[in-house]
Write a protein that holds these residues in place. Structure first.
Motif, PDB file in Angstrom:
ATOM      1  N   ARG A 195      22.032  -2.606  -4.758  1.00  0.00           N
ATOM      2  CA  ARG A 195      21.621  -1.889  -3.552  1.00  0.00           C
ATOM      3  C   ARG A 195      20.288  -1.168  -3.804  1.00  0.00           C
ATOM      4  N   PHE A 196      20.186  -0.606  -5.011  1.00  0.00           N
ATOM      5  CA  PHE A 196      18.974   0.126  -5.357  1.00  0.00           C
ATOM      6  C   PHE A 196      17.764  -0.819  -5.409  1.00  0.00           C
ATOM      7  N   VAL A 197      17.963  -1.965  -6.079  1.00  0.00           N
ATOM      8  CA  VAL A 197      16.845  -2.918  -6.211  1.00  0.00           C
ATOM      9  C   VAL A 197      16.398  -3.395  -4.826  1.00  0.00           C
ATOM     10  N   GLN A 198      17.359  -3.634  -3.936  1.00  0.00           N
ATOM     11  CA  GLN A 198      17.020  -4.070  -2.575  1.00  0.00           C
ATOM     12  C   GLN A 198      16.157  -3.021  -1.880  1.00  0.00           C
ATOM     13  N   SER A 199      16.603  -1.765  -1.940  1.00  0.00           N
ATOM     14  CA  SER A 199      15.847  -0.686  -1.277  1.00  0.00           C
ATOM     15  C   SER A 199      14.462  -0.565  -1.884  1.00  0.00           C
ATOM     16  N   TRP A 200      14.425  -0.739  -3.182  1.00  0.00           N
ATOM     17  CA  TRP A 200      13.167  -0.601  -3.882  1.00  0.00           C
ATOM     18  C   TRP A 200      12.184  -1.686  -3.434  1.00  0.00           C
ATOM     19  N   GLU A 201      12.679  -2.911  -3.329  1.00  0.00           N
ATOM     20  CA  GLU A 201      11.803  -3.999  -2.909  1.00  0.00           C
ATOM     21  C   GLU A 201      11.297  -3.782  -1.497  1.00  0.00           C
ATOM     22  N   VAL A 202      12.190  -3.269  -0.640  1.00  0.00           N
ATOM     23  CA  VAL A 202      11.780  -2.972   0.743  1.00  0.00           C
ATOM     24  C   VAL A 202      10.667  -1.927   0.727  1.00  0.00           C
ATOM     25  N   ALA A 203      10.864  -0.865  -0.081  1.00  0.00           N
ATOM     26  CA  ALA A 203       9.859   0.204  -0.164  1.00  0.00           C
ATOM     27  C   ALA A 203       8.537  -0.343  -0.680  1.00  0.00           C
ATOM     28  N   LEU A 204       8.620  -1.243  -1.659  1.00  0.00           N
ATOM     29  CA  LEU A 204       7.398  -1.806  -2.242  1.00  0.00           C
ATOM     30  C   LEU A 204       6.621  -2.635  -1.237  1.00  0.00           C
ATOM     31  N   ALA A 206       6.955  -2.675   2.086  1.00  0.00           N
ATOM     32  CA  ALA A 206       6.543  -1.932   3.285  1.00  0.00           C
ATOM     33  C   ALA A 206       5.589  -0.794   2.923  1.00  0.00           C
ATOM     34  N   GLY A 207       5.456  -0.498   1.652  1.00  0.00           N
ATOM     35  CA  GLY A 207       4.594   0.609   1.229  1.00  0.00           C
ATOM     36  C   GLY A 207       5.174   1.950   1.637  1.00  0.00           C
ATOM     37  N   SER A 208       6.481   1.975   1.813  1.00  0.00           N
ATOM     38  CA  SER A 208       7.108   3.209   2.315  1.00  0.00           C
ATOM     39  C   SER A 208       7.829   3.938   1.182  1.00  0.00           C
ATOM     40  N   PHE A 226      23.560  11.222  -6.404  1.00  0.00           N
ATOM     41  CA  PHE A 226      22.287  11.905  -6.184  1.00  0.00           C
ATOM     42  C   PHE A 226      21.595  11.338  -4.948  1.00  0.00           C
ATOM     43  N   LEU A 227      20.926  12.239  -4.245  1.00  0.00           N
ATOM     44  CA  LEU A 227      20.039  11.768  -3.186  1.00  0.00           C
ATOM     45  C   LEU A 227      18.706  11.553  -3.878  1.00  0.00           C
ATOM     46  N   ILE A 228      18.297  10.296  -3.977  1.00  0.00           N
ATOM     47  CA  ILE A 228      17.073   9.983  -4.721  1.00  0.00           C
ATOM     48  C   ILE A 228      15.959   9.677  -3.733  1.00  0.00           C
ATOM     49  N   ARG A 229      14.885  10.422  -3.877  1.00  0.00           N
ATOM     50  CA  ARG A 229      13.717  10.186  -3.025  1.00  0.00           C
ATOM     51  C   ARG A 229      12.545   9.866  -3.936  1.00  0.00           C
ATOM     52  N   SER A 230      11.759   8.889  -3.518  1.00  0.00           N
ATOM     53  CA  SER A 230      10.617   8.534  -4.344  1.00  0.00           C
ATOM     54  C   SER A 230       9.470   8.054  -3.460  1.00  0.00           C
ATOM     55  N   ILE A 231       8.257   8.450  -3.839  1.00  0.00           N
ATOM     56  CA  ILE A 231       7.098   7.952  -3.085  1.00  0.00           C
ATOM     57  C   ILE A 231       6.145   7.257  -4.045  1.00  0.00           C
ATOM     58  N   PRO A 232       5.565   6.135  -3.596  1.00  0.00           N
ATOM     59  CA  PRO A 232       4.648   5.433  -4.495  1.00  0.00           C
ATOM     60  C   PRO A 232       3.233   5.999  -4.402  1.00  0.00           C
ATOM     61  N   GLU A 233       2.556   6.009  -5.537  1.00  0.00           N
ATOM     62  CA  GLU A 233       1.126   6.369  -5.562  1.00  0.00           C
ATOM     63  C   GLU A 233       0.386   5.039  -5.619  1.00  0.00           C
ATOM     64  N   ARG A 234      -0.547   4.864  -4.699  1.00  0.00           N
ATOM     65  CA  ARG A 234      -1.203   3.552  -4.616  1.00  0.00           C
ATOM     66  C   ARG A 234      -2.673   3.619  -4.999  1.00  0.00           C
ATOM     67  N   ALA A 239      -2.105  -1.549  -4.548  1.00  0.00           N
ATOM     68  CA  ALA A 239      -1.094  -1.783  -5.594  1.00  0.00           C
ATOM     69  C   ALA A 239      -0.489  -0.445  -6.033  1.00  0.00           C
ATOM     70  N   VAL A 240       0.807  -0.471  -6.309  1.00  0.00           N
ATOM     71  CA  VAL A 240       1.483   0.762  -6.745  1.00  0.00           C
ATOM     72  C   VAL A 240       1.060   1.083  -8.175  1.00  0.00           C
ATOM     73  N   VAL A 241       0.578   2.309  -8.386  1.00  0.00           N
ATOM     74  CA  VAL A 241       0.197   2.677  -9.747  1.00  0.00           C
ATOM     75  C   VAL A 241       1.270   3.527 -10.424  1.00  0.00           C
ATOM     76  N   CYS A 242       2.012   4.255  -9.621  1.00  0.00           N
ATOM     77  CA  CYS A 242       3.156   4.959 -10.201  1.00  0.00           C
ATOM     78  C   CYS A 242       4.080   5.463  -9.095  1.00  0.00           C
ATOM     79  N   TRP A 243       5.257   5.901  -9.502  1.00  0.00           N
ATOM     80  CA  TRP A 243       6.240   6.436  -8.565  1.00  0.00           C
ATOM     81  C   TRP A 243       6.529   7.890  -8.927  1.00  0.00           C
TER      82      TRP A 243
END
Ligand code: ADP
Length: 498
Positions: A195-204, A206-208, A226-234, A239-243
Motif C-alpha cells: 500500500r505504501f509503495v503504491q501511494s509513493w508511486e502516485v506521489a512521485l 503526480a509530484g504531490s 503513524f500518520l506519515i506525511r512527506s513532501i518531495p524536494e524537486r 526530478a525528486v532530489v530528496c524527501w
C-alpha cells in the motif's frame, strides 16, 4: 617643495654616480657615458618618475656636452659628434619615458592587486560570516526539529534515510550510523508495504505530497500506527532530489477507533434486537403461515392413509408438501436467529438484488401495518459484491423503516416506498430507498447522521449513524437527498471490489 626636491635629488644622485663611473671607465672603454648616463636616466625615471627622468636627461646632457664631447671642458660640440649627441638625447628621453611608463604601469598593477586583495579579504570575511550564520541557522533548525514532539526525517529519492531526529532514532532504536542507507520501507509493517509503495508511486508521478497511515516497526519489537506525511524536494528539471517527512503517532487514536467500531457493532446488534421487537408481529405471522399449512397437510396425509384402500400416492405427495413447509419454517427461524446473533462481520460474495428480495416479505408486512405499499425495481445483472449480508440487510431495513415512519402521518397522498438497485458505471452497486413522507428539514438533514439524533418520541437515533458506519466499512458511501415534490431519498453505494 617636496615634489621638486625629490626628483631633483634622485636625478642628481644617479647622474652623479654615472659621472664618477664614466670618469673611471673612460680609460678602458670608449664612450662609457652612453650606457652609464642612459642607465642613470633609466634609474631616475624608475625611482623618481617622469620628472626625475627628464631632469636627469638635462643633467646628463649638460655633463656629457661639457666633459666628454670634444672639445672637452666647453659646451661647444664638434660637428662630427653632433649626430651622436642628438641621438643620445633622443635615446635618453625615450628611455626616461619608457622607464617611467613601465614603473607607472607596475605601480598601477600593484595598486590594483592590493585593491583586489583587500576586496578578496572583505569577501572572504563576508563569506565566513554568512557561513557562520548558515551553520548557526542549521544548528537552530536541528534544535527545533528536536524540540518538535514528532518524528522527522529526510530521505534520498530512493527512500534511504539521510537524517532522522532524535525522537525517530529513539523510536526505531537505532543509532545515527545505523540509519544510513536504511530504507523506510524496511521499517514498515510487511502488510502495509505494498500500500505504501503504491501511494509513493502516485506521489512521485503526480509530484504531490505523500500522506497515509502505516505501521512502523519500533525498537521494542512492536509496530505502532503513524500518520506519515512527506513532501518531495524537486530539482529544476522536476526530478525528486530528496524527501522530507514527519511521523505522527496515531496508535491511541487507532485504538480508540477500534473501540468505537466495537461499540458501534455492539449497538448495531442492540438495534437489531430492538428492530426485532417491532418485527415480532410480522415474523409470527410469517411462521404462522407454514405452520398452518403444515397442520393442514398433515391432516390431509392422515386422511389419505386412513382411507381404504389407503391412497399412498396422494399421501406421499402430501408428505412432500409437509417437508417443504417444514423446511420453509426452519429457514425463517434461522434467518430470525441470525438477525440478532452476535458476531463479527463476515464478508462473502453477495448479490444485492437477492439481499433485497430476501427482505421483501418482512418489508411488505411492515408496509401493510403502516398503510403503505412497497415497490421494488431491481436492475438486472448487478456485479457481485463482497459484503456482510446481514449488515447490508440491516442497512436496507433501517432505511426502509425510517421511510415508513416518515410517511406515517401523510394522508393526502398514497404512501409509497420504493427500493431500487442500480448498476454503476464505475464497477459498483447503488441502492436507493425513496419515500413520499415528511421530507428532510434542513436542521434534521444536518444532524440525522449523528449518533443519538432522533425526532421520534421513542427513537434511539442510532439507525443512520450505524448504517453509515456499515457502508463506510464496506468502502462505500451513504447520503440523503430531498425528493420533489415531497419526501426523502437515501442512497448508498458499494464498490464492486470491496
Ligand atoms: P431513529 O430512527 O431512531 O430516530 P435514525 O438515526 O434512524 O434514528 O434517524 C434519525 C432521524 O433522521 C430520524 O429521527 C428522522 O428525524 C430522520 N429521518 C430518517 N429517515 C428519514 C426519512 N426517510 N424522512 C424523513 N426524516 C428521516
Amino acid at each position: 617643495m617636496q615634489y621638486a626636491i625629490r626628483p631633483l635629488a634622485i636625478a642628481g644622485f644617479f647622474v652623479y654616480v654615472a659621472f664618477l663611473w664614466t670618469l673611471l671607465l673612460q680609460h678602458w672603454i670608449p664612450y662609457p657615458f652612453l650606457f652609464l648616463f642612459l642607465g642613470a636616466v633609466m634609474g631616475s625615471a624608475w625611482f623618481g618618475g617622469t620628472i626625475a627622468g627628464l631632469i636627469s636627461v638635462c643633467f646628463s646632457t649638460v655633463i656629457i656636452a661639457f666633459f666628454f664631447i670634444p672639445p672637452v671642458f666647453s659646451f661647444k660640440i664638434d660637428a662630427a659628434a653632433e649626430s651622436y649627441f642628438v641621438s643620445y638625447i633622443v635615446c635618453a628621453v625615450v628611455v626616461s619615458w619608457v622607464s617611467a611608463a613601465k614603473k607607472k604601469a607596475e605601480r598601477e598593477i600593484r595598486e590594483a592587486r592590493d585593491l583586489l586583495e583587500i576586496r578578496v579579504q572583505a569577501r572572504t570575511a563576508e563569506l565566513e560570516l554568512s557561513n557562520r550564520k548558515i551553520l548557526e541557522r542549521e544548528r537552530q533548525l536541528r534544535k527545533l526539529t528536536e524540540a518538535i514532539p514528532q518524528q522527522i526525517w529526510s530521505a534520498s529519492p530512493g527512500g534511504e534515510f539521510e537524517y532522522c531526529n532524535q525522537h525517530l532514532l529513539n523510536y526505531l532504536g537505532l543509532r545515527v550510523e545505523e540509519t544510513r542507507g536504511a530504507r523506510f520501507l524496511d521499517v514498515m509493517h510487511p502488510d502495509d508495504r505494498e500500500r505504501f509503495v503504491q501511494s509513493w508511486e502516485v506521489a512521485l508521478t503526480a509530484g504531490s505530497a505523500l500522506e497515509g497511515e502505516w505501521r512502523v516497526h519500533g525498537g521494542d519489537g512492536n509496530y505502532r500506527w503513524f500518520l506519515i506525511r512527506s513532501i518531495p524536494e524537486r530539482a529544476k528539471d522536476g526530478a525528486v532530489v530528496c524527501w522530507y517527512g514527519t511521523h505522527i503517532d496515531i496508535e491511541e487514536r487507532r485504538r480508540a477507533e477500534q473501540q468505537l467500531n466495537r461499540t458501534q457493532s455492539e449497538l448495531a446488534r442492540l438495534s437489531r434486537v430492538l428492530s426485532l421487537g417491532e418485527l415480532s408481529a410480522s415474523i409470527a405471522h410469517e411462521i404462522n403461515q407454514p405452520l398452518t399449512a403444515l397442520v393442514t397437510h398433515a391432516y390431509a396425509c392422515l386422511r389419505w392413509l386412513q382411507a381404504s384402500p389407503a391412497n399412498l400416492e396422494k399421501a406421499t405427495a402430501t408428505a412432500e408438501k409437509i417437508v417443504m413447509e417444514g423446511t420453509r419454517a426452519g429457514a425463517i427461524v434461522s434467518r430470525i436467529r441470525s438477525l440478532y446473533q452476535r458476531g463479527e462481520a463476515v464478508r462473502r460474495a453477495v448479490d444485492m438484488n437477492e439481499i433485497i428480495r430476501e427482505l421483501l416479505s418482512l418489508l411488505r408486512e411492515e408496509a401493510v401495518r403502516h398503510g403503505a405499499t412497497v415497490r421494488i425495481q431491481l436492475a438486472p445483472e448487478l456485479p457481485e459484491l463482497y459484503a456482510d449480508r446481514l449488515q447490508i440487510q440491516q442497512v436496507v431495513l433501517n432505511l426502509a423503516f425510517n421511510a415508513l415512519d416518515a410517511m406515517a402521518e401523510v394522508n393526502e397522498r398514497p404512501r409509497e416506498l420504493t427500493i431500487r438497485s442500480e448498476k454503476l458505471e464505475a464497477e459498483g452497486v447503488a441502492v436507493h430507498v425513496e419515500d413520499c413522507g415528511v421530507g428532510l428539514e434542513p436542521q434534521v438533514a444536518e444532524q440525522m447522521f449523528n449518533a443519538f439524533f432522533t425526532t421520534k418520541p421513542e427513537g434511539v437515533g442510532m439507525g443512520l449513524s450505524i448504517c453509515r458506519t456499515i457502508i463506510e466499512a464496506h468502502d462505500g458511501r451513504l447520503w440523503a437527498s430531498s425528493r420533489q415534490p415531497c419526501g426523502a431519498a437515501f442512497h448508498f453505494v458499494i464498490p464492486a471490489g470491496s
